[in-house]
Design an enzyme around this catalytic site. Structure first.
Site, short mmCIF file in Angstrom:
data_model
loop_
_atom_site.label_atom_id
_atom_site.label_comp_id
_atom_site.label_asym_id
_atom_site.label_seq_id
_atom_site.Cartn_x
_atom_site.Cartn_y
_atom_site.Cartn_z
N ILE A 85 -3.85 2.40 0.71
CA ILE A 85 -4.49 1.94 -0.53
C ILE A 85 -3.45 1.16 -1.35
CG2 ILE A 85 -5.64 2.67 -2.66
CD1 ILE A 85 -7.22 3.34 -0.11
N THR A 128 0.81 -1.22 0.00
CA THR A 128 0.00 0.00 0.00
C THR A 128 0.84 1.27 0.00
OG1 THR A 128 -0.13 0.12 2.41
CG2 THR A 128 -1.79 -1.20 1.31
N ASP A 129 0.15 2.38 -0.25
CA ASP A 129 0.78 3.69 -0.14
C ASP A 129 0.58 4.21 1.29
OD1 ASP A 129 -1.87 4.56 0.01
OD2 ASP A 129 -1.88 5.38 -2.02
N ALA A 130 0.94 5.44 1.53
CA ALA A 130 0.84 6.01 2.88
C ALA A 130 -0.60 6.09 3.38
CB ALA A 130 1.48 7.39 2.92
#
Length: 77
Positions: free
Chosen positions: A22, A17-19
């Protein structure tokens, strides 16, 4: 082929995921490749055996429609 549906569980890890939690778009392809390998294995097709004979199962084209974002710690099928 039996025509039966093949399901492969994936858990979304933090590294996927991103920060914001997601899943990165490219990681869906990684999930798909893991499922494809397991699907072939379930059919009795072991890719490493075929590779020693010069046969590879490659993806020529892929088209993805994203319906909704997967999120950290979700379980996907």
């Amino acid at each position: 082929m039996s025509g039966q549906e093949f399901l492969f569980p994936i858990r979304v890890y933090y590294e996927d995921t991103d920060a914001g939690g997601i899943v990165y778009n490219a990681n869906y392809l990684k999930f798909l490749e893991r499922a494809r390998t397991e699907w072939l294995s379930d059919l009795g097709i072991e890719q490493d055996t075929w590779l020693t004979q010069g046969v590879a199962f490659v993806v020529r084209h892929i088209n993805i429609d994203f319906r909704s974002a997967a999120k950290f710690n979700q379980r996907l099928l």
